[in-house]
Structures are given as structure tokens and as C-alpha cells.
Design an enzyme around this catalytic site. Structure first.
Site, PDB file in Angstrom:
ATOM      1  N   TYR A 141       5.870  24.913  25.541  1.00  0.00           N
ATOM      2  CA  TYR A 141       6.081  25.673  26.786  1.00  0.00           C
ATOM      3  C   TYR A 141       7.103  26.666  27.319  1.00  0.00           C
ATOM      4  CZ  TYR A 141       4.373  24.474  31.715  1.00  0.00           C
ATOM      5  OH  TYR A 141       4.849  25.148  33.395  1.00  0.00           O
ATOM      6  N   ASP A 234      15.089  28.223  24.088  1.00  0.00           N
ATOM      7  CA  ASP A 234      14.232  28.436  25.515  1.00  0.00           C
ATOM      8  C   ASP A 234      14.870  26.581  25.479  1.00  0.00           C
ATOM      9  OD1 ASP A 234      13.390  27.874  27.676  1.00  0.00           O
ATOM     10  OD2 ASP A 234      11.408  27.531  27.368  1.00  0.00           O
ATOM     11  N   LYS A 262      16.552  23.288  34.782  1.00  0.00           N
ATOM     12  CA  LYS A 262      17.005  21.572  34.434  1.00  0.00           C
ATOM     13  C   LYS A 262      18.209  21.219  35.319  1.00  0.00           C
ATOM     14  CE  LYS A 262      12.670  20.824  32.450  1.00  0.00           C
ATOM     15  NZ  LYS A 262      11.704  19.952  33.549  1.00  0.00           N
TER      16      LYS A 262
END
Ligand code: PMP
Length: 424
Positions: A141, A234, A262
Site C-alpha cells: 500500500y 516507502d 506518520k
């Protein structure tokens, strides 16, 4: 456990918010609990129930909820304004901190989410190579934008995961199983000279928790160098969770570009792209590749990031690593005691139990899990005061505020849940 007020709020919310939520994973059945407040390792719902939190906002809150340092710094910044639309010194300071910590980082561009970061990193890779195709791994994802919302099981060109994404948008997204060197080599050979980048979660965190096999990241580095392909890590999940400098420091493999999100906002919305100078300078305005955002580099998120970095020193990582080991060894003991053959995967402060007896190393093997069983397990944990993400395909996170006592209570709840849910 009484969750009446949450139930009422949810029933009202579905009339105003699609599915009652603002991000789909939050809407588990029969209804999610509604948060009232959170402090340290705990989150509290509107019915005054307390939960030890292993979801942690899906990863960011590694420093613990309502951290005193962050409260202090953010409160000071609030009084100085929340949005300037011109540069500020703190943006420079956070960029310098990222460059100091992250091996691949020579320059940084801040965004507002991980989605924006990966979208822009892929655009950058396509722009500088003048190639269209990208490789991603099945089950990875990288946010909610069109080009990466494809998984497919075939290893061929993927179909979009969602209506509303034209097939044209995903036609150039090639899919390969994680940890599979042969499949990746074939894919690159079949598309010689056409691949702009490989984007990879160094630890797959969106099919549970799947670490790279020994040598896999090294292999990625070598094959991308040989083929002039840009390698993007990522690190939206792994960044500043796995170590001071993220997964790339932890595994000793330096990509060309990396994306963050995050943790780097200290609990405020953020994303970041960083990497080699000659690539990063291609972003507008120094280069021609467009990338922009009204709130990008806003002082609240940047202040949050600077605070987070003050907290996340070597001692913090030791605490996280020790807690992860303690949790997983306790879980293994329980599985052994109950004679259950489920898989526990984890790296440092990231952990997941798979409801399968198959070794999980990629998307296909993760899919052998009993997801309904996992959801039942989730509910028993919740009723025993432990909150993990409700899906088998998320990961449990630890914070520096989780105590041994928290983890012991959690292990107790895990034993109760497994006894209840797993039929032998
Ligand atoms: N990349 C990875 C690896 C992620 O886990 C996520 C979000 N969970 C994203 C990108 C997207 O980040 P955001 O939700 O901030 O857009």
C-alpha cells in the site's frame, strides 16, 4: 463492556459521513468505538472504557499519546500562528534533521500525507527517467492515489482496486510478489529500458507485517542500479520507527528516494519525500516537475516533527526494540502452551499474528489467513481492554510509553482471545 454511546454516535454518523467514518479501515463491524481522549499507551472511548493502544493512529504515535514534549512545543507554536504560506526557519531545521538521520536524504520536500509523498516521488521518478512504467509489490500500500491502487495476484499488469480509477491510470503499474527475486528479474527483463522506478515498503506493513528475506533489499539495490531504475523506499510506516534513520539505516541499504509520513509529523498530518540532490532538485521551482501544497511545511506539523525527533533518541529505540521482543516472546509462549501453530511476524516494534499455519512472506501467503477468526480475536481483545487494528492485514505498533505491565496485561488478553476463538 458497555459501548452504548459509541453505538449511538456511529448510528448518527452514518447519516452524515459515508460509512460513518473518514477512512474505510475504521468502520469495523458492528460499530467502532468513538475516542474521547488518549494519553501515553492508552486510548479512552466515549463510554469511559480504557484500552491499551497498539493501533496508535495506524503508526504515528510512537512517542505515546498526548506526549508532554509535543504538547509544550505545539502549544508555543499555536500562539505564533498555524499557517504562514511563506517559508519558516523550522522547515529548514526539520529538513536538516532528516538529512542528518536518513542515509539517502540530501534534500527534503514536505507534503501533507504519505499519499502525496508517494504520488510525487513516483512523478519525480517518471519525470527524470522519462519512462512511464513503475513496479510495485503485490499487497503493498502506497496511499490512495490511482497509480498505486492495484494489487492483482497475477504478476501481470494490474487492474484498479476501485471503481473510478480508469484502467489507463494503472496500465503502467507492474506487480511482482514481494521477496521473489526471479519474478522481479523477469519483469525487469520483459520491460527493458521502460521502468522508471521500483517502489517498495522495506517491511510490508499493509498485509500485516512481512519483513524482507535476507538479501532481498540488497538485491533490489543491485538490480535497480544495473538497470538505471530509481529505487524508492516507502518508509511511511518504517521511517523513524525501526531506527533513527528508518529501515534504510536498519538494513544498511540506501535507496535513491524515500517517502515518509506518520511519525515525522509528531502526530500532526504530514508526508515527506527525500533523496539524492540531483533528483530532488528536479522538483519545482528548482526543476520542472510539479509538486505543491497549501499546507505543505505548515508550522504545526513541522513543530510536531521537531518535537518527535527530540524524543526519539537511541534510548527510545532501545525501549521500542525491547518491548517488541518481550511482546513476541510472550505471544510465542502462549501459542506453544495452547498448541496453536499460527505465525507471528515482527521486526522490533512492529508485530502481527497471522491466523494461518503457513509461513507468511508475501501477499499470497498472507491471504491464507482466517480473517474472520482474526476479527473475532480482535473483538475479544477489545472487550479485554486491548485495541489492535481490526484487520488481519494491519500491524500492531508499540510506543515508547508501553510498559511491561501493559504488555503483560495484553498477553493475558491474547491468551483469553486465542482460547476463545481458535477451535482445536
Ligand atoms: N505508504 C505506506 C507504506 C502506508 O502505510 C501509508 C498509510 N498507511 C501510506 C503510504 C499513505 O499515507 P497517508 O495515509 O498519510 O496518505
Amino acid at each position: 463492556m458497555n459501548r452504548e454511546r459509541s453505538k449511538q454516535l456511529y448510528e448518527e454518523s452514518v447519516n452524515y459521513l459515508p460509512g460513518g467514518v473518514n477512512s474505510p479501515v475504521r468502520a469495523y463491524k458492528p460499530y467502532p468505538f468513538f475516542a474521547k481522549k488518549a494519553k501515553g499507551s492508552k486510548i479512552y472511548d466515549v463510554d469511559e472504557n480504557e484500552y491499551i493502544d497498539y493501533c496508535l493512529g495506524y503508526g504515528p504515535v510512537v512517542f505515546g499519546h498526548a506526549n508532554e514534549q509535543i504538547i509544550k512545543d505545539a502549544t508555543n507554536q499555536l500562539k505564533l500562528g498555524t499557517d504562514y504560506g511563506v517559508p519558516s526557519q523550522k522547515e529548514l531545521e526539520l529538513a536538516q534533521e532528516v538529512v542528518e538521520r536518513v542515509p539517502c536524504a540530501e534534500m527534503v520536500r514536505f507534503t501533507n500525507s504519505g499519499t502525496e509523498a508517494t504520488m510525487s516521488a513516483i512523478r519525480l521518478a517518471r519525470g527524470v527517467t522519462n519512462r512511464k512504467k513503475i513496479i510495485k509489490f503485490e499487497g503493498a500500500y502506497h496511499g490512495a492515489h490511482d497509480a498505486v491502487l492495484v494489487k492483482s495476484g497475477s504478476g501481470a499488469i494490474g487492474k484498479p482496486d476501485s471503481p473510478g480509477i480508469p484502467e489507463e491510470s494503472t496500465r503502467n503499474t507492474l506487480l511482482v510478489p514481494f521477496n521473489d527475486e526471479d519474478a522481479l528479474t523477469r519483469m525487469i527483463n520483459d520491460n527493458k529500458g521502460e521502468i522508471a522506478c521500483i517502489i517498495v515498503e522495506p517491511i510490508m506493513g499493509n498485509i500485516g507485517c512481512v519483513p524482507p528475506k535476507d538479501g532481498f533489499l540488497q538485491f533490489l539495490r543491485e538490480i535497480t542500479e544495473e538497470n538505471d531504475i530509481i529505487l524508492i523506499f516507502d518508509e511511511v510506516i518504517t521511517g523513524f520507527r525501526l531506527s533513527r534513520g528508518g529501515a534504510q539505516e536498519y538494513y544498511g541499504i540506501t535507496p535513491d528516494l524515500a517517502t515518509f509520513g506518520k511519525i515525522i509529523g509528531g502526530g500532526f498530518p504530514i508526508g515527506a519525500i527525500c533523496g539524492r540532490r540531483e533528483l530532488m532538485e528536479q522538483f519545482a521551482p528548482s526543476g520542472g516537475i510539479y509538486q505543491a501544497g497549501t499546507f505543505s511545511g505548515n508550522p504545526m506539523s513541522i513543530t510536531g516533527g521537531l518535537s518527535a525527533f527530540k524524543i526519539l533518541d537511541m534510548k527510545a529505540y532501545k525501549t521500542l526494540h525491547d518491548s517488541g521482543k518481550y511482546l513476541r516472546s510472550g505471544m510465542s509462549d502462549i501459542l506453544e502452551k495452547l498448541d496453536i501453530n499460527y505465525q507471528i511476524n515482527g521486526v522490533e516494534s512492529m508485530t502481527q499474528i497471522y491466523f494461518t499455519d503457513v509461513d507468511v512472506y508475501d501477499y499470497k501467503t498472507a491471504q491464507t489467513s482466517d480473517t474472520e477468526g482474526f476479527l473475532k480475536y480482535f473483538h475479544v481483545l477489545l472487550d479485554n481492554g486491548v485495541f489492535i487494528a481490526p484487520s488481519q492485514y494491519e500491524c500492531a505498533f508499540l510506543s515508547i510509553q508501553h510498559t511491561k505491565e501493559d504488555i503483560d496485561k495484553t498477553l493475558n488478553a491474547i491468551e483469553i482471545a486465542l482460547k476463545k476463538v481458535v477451535k482445536k
